[in-house]
Write an enzyme that holds these catalytic residues in place. Sequence first.
Site, mmCIF file in Angstrom:
data_model
loop_
_atom_site.group_PDB
_atom_site.id
_atom_site.type_symbol
_atom_site.label_atom_id
_atom_site.label_comp_id
_atom_site.label_asym_id
_atom_site.label_seq_id
_atom_site.Cartn_x
_atom_site.Cartn_y
_atom_site.Cartn_z
ATOM 1 N N LYS A 207 -14.431 -40.108 -22.196
ATOM 2 C CA LYS A 207 -14.334 -41.399 -21.493
ATOM 3 C C LYS A 207 -15.178 -41.373 -20.219
ATOM 4 O O LYS A 207 -15.975 -42.263 -19.958
ATOM 5 C CB LYS A 207 -12.865 -41.701 -21.103
ATOM 6 C CG LYS A 207 -11.914 -41.760 -22.276
ATOM 7 C CD LYS A 207 -10.491 -42.106 -21.829
ATOM 8 C CE LYS A 207 -9.811 -41.029 -21.005
ATOM 9 N NZ LYS A 207 -9.534 -39.798 -21.744
ATOM 10 N N ARG B 92 -2.976 -47.081 -19.552
ATOM 11 C CA ARG B 92 -2.610 -46.145 -20.605
ATOM 12 C C ARG B 92 -1.136 -46.212 -20.983
ATOM 13 O O ARG B 92 -0.619 -45.285 -21.607
ATOM 14 C CB ARG B 92 -3.089 -44.728 -20.332
ATOM 15 C CG ARG B 92 -2.583 -44.037 -19.159
ATOM 16 C CD ARG B 92 -3.092 -42.585 -19.209
ATOM 17 N NE ARG B 92 -4.149 -42.337 -18.285
ATOM 18 C CZ ARG B 92 -4.985 -41.308 -18.369
ATOM 19 N NH1 ARG B 92 -4.912 -40.456 -19.341
ATOM 20 N NH2 ARG B 92 -5.897 -41.140 -17.470
ATOM 21 N N ARG C 130 -14.969 -27.529 -19.553
ATOM 22 C CA ARG C 130 -15.352 -28.548 -18.559
ATOM 23 C C ARG C 130 -15.324 -27.995 -17.136
ATOM 24 O O ARG C 130 -14.421 -27.269 -16.748
ATOM 25 C CB ARG C 130 -14.422 -29.751 -18.643
ATOM 26 C CG ARG C 130 -14.711 -30.761 -17.523
ATOM 27 C CD ARG C 130 -14.067 -32.078 -17.730
ATOM 28 N NE ARG C 130 -12.636 -31.984 -17.871
ATOM 29 C CZ ARG C 130 -11.857 -32.994 -18.250
ATOM 30 N NH1 ARG C 130 -12.385 -34.165 -18.521
ATOM 31 N NH2 ARG C 130 -10.569 -32.820 -18.352
ATOM 32 N N ARG D 255 -10.592 -28.289 -13.416
ATOM 33 C CA ARG D 255 -9.435 -29.106 -13.056
ATOM 34 C C ARG D 255 -8.168 -28.267 -13.161
ATOM 35 O O ARG D 255 -8.173 -27.219 -13.795
ATOM 36 C CB ARG D 255 -9.361 -30.330 -13.981
ATOM 37 C CG ARG D 255 -10.323 -31.405 -13.506
ATOM 38 C CD ARG D 255 -10.446 -32.599 -14.401
ATOM 39 N NE ARG D 255 -9.234 -33.066 -15.043
ATOM 40 C CZ ARG D 255 -9.195 -34.182 -15.789
ATOM 41 N NH1 ARG D 255 -10.275 -34.918 -15.934
ATOM 42 N NH2 ARG D 255 -8.082 -34.545 -16.363
ATOM 43 N N ARG E 110 -0.347 -33.100 -22.354
ATOM 44 C CA ARG E 110 -1.171 -34.314 -22.198
ATOM 45 C C ARG E 110 -1.407 -34.986 -23.548
ATOM 46 O O ARG E 110 -1.389 -36.208 -23.653
ATOM 47 C CB ARG E 110 -2.506 -33.960 -21.525
ATOM 48 C CG ARG E 110 -2.340 -33.694 -20.029
ATOM 49 C CD ARG E 110 -3.555 -33.012 -19.423
ATOM 50 N NE ARG E 110 -4.771 -33.789 -19.526
ATOM 51 C CZ ARG E 110 -5.993 -33.274 -19.402
ATOM 52 N NH1 ARG E 110 -6.139 -31.982 -19.159
ATOM 53 N NH2 ARG E 110 -7.051 -34.053 -19.496
#
Length: 218
Positions: free
Chosen positions: A13, A88, A127, A160, A171
């Site tokens: 996203k 969301r 990431r 993160r 999640r």
Amino acid sequence: MNLIVFGPPGAGKGTQAKRLETVLGLPHVASGDIFRDIRKQDSPLAREVRSYMDAGNYVPDELTIELVLARLRKPDALQGFILDGFPRTEPQAEALDSALAGDRRRLDVALYINVPDEIITQRLQGRIICPQCHAIYNVVTHPPIVDLTCDVCGHALEKRTDETPEVIGTRLEVYEQQTAPLVEYYGTRGILREVDGNQAVRVVEAGVDEALDLRGVK
Ligand code: AP5
Ligand code: MG
Ligand code: ZN
């Protein structure tokens, strides 16, 4: 154009929304970035936000809605916006619809990027992000030019705090329960556009452009 981008954690996203910010000249408003900026502070609100994020849970609707709608009322978002990660939940979707209707605005497209769970875990493990300008990298698929340094602003890159295997699992569950129903919500309203996110970044970009009818725009 008033656009939302949604889909599971790690679907891409942010990667796609950042590019659209440049292509469309509209602000990229990411609820996750708003919360990551707040959580750096030393305040009761920051502590509250940290406790939800670090466990992989959603921040409560009331607080999330207030913060995001306030951001959408800023002058740069009045001509259009690219919302990433909000709404969301159904209450968030309803709050957005009614706030826009109150300003005689409405959503044009809900872009749904879908990726299977096993790919998500791989992507999130690789990431690294820039805490200053929110640029997104991946040690495998999109490394920075200089090791652990942001290409855009030169700040040190970091992981993160919500990417341990356990938190990723939470999640994904929370997404299934609370956000997956938005596919039907926006489908019923006739503004859903789905893109297969399990392809190389450039191929996903082409799919997004097609879904948004942007092929002649760039
Ligand atoms: P948020 O920051 O929004 O996290 P998320 O939705 O879990 O999604 P991610 O940001 O992890 O993934 P992404 O889809 O943006 O993927 P990216 O482009 O980075 O939210 C974090 C937390 O904040 C939530 O858990 C919650 O606590 C809170 N929160 C936020 N919004 C909220 C709301 N509305 N209500 C309540 N709470 C809220 O890509 C991932 C990686 O893959 C990168 O390394 C990238 O380089 C790579 N990549 C991207 N595309 C490709 C591709 N096509 N091929 C290969 N690699 C790719
Ligand atoms: Mg993101
Ligand atoms: Zn940066």
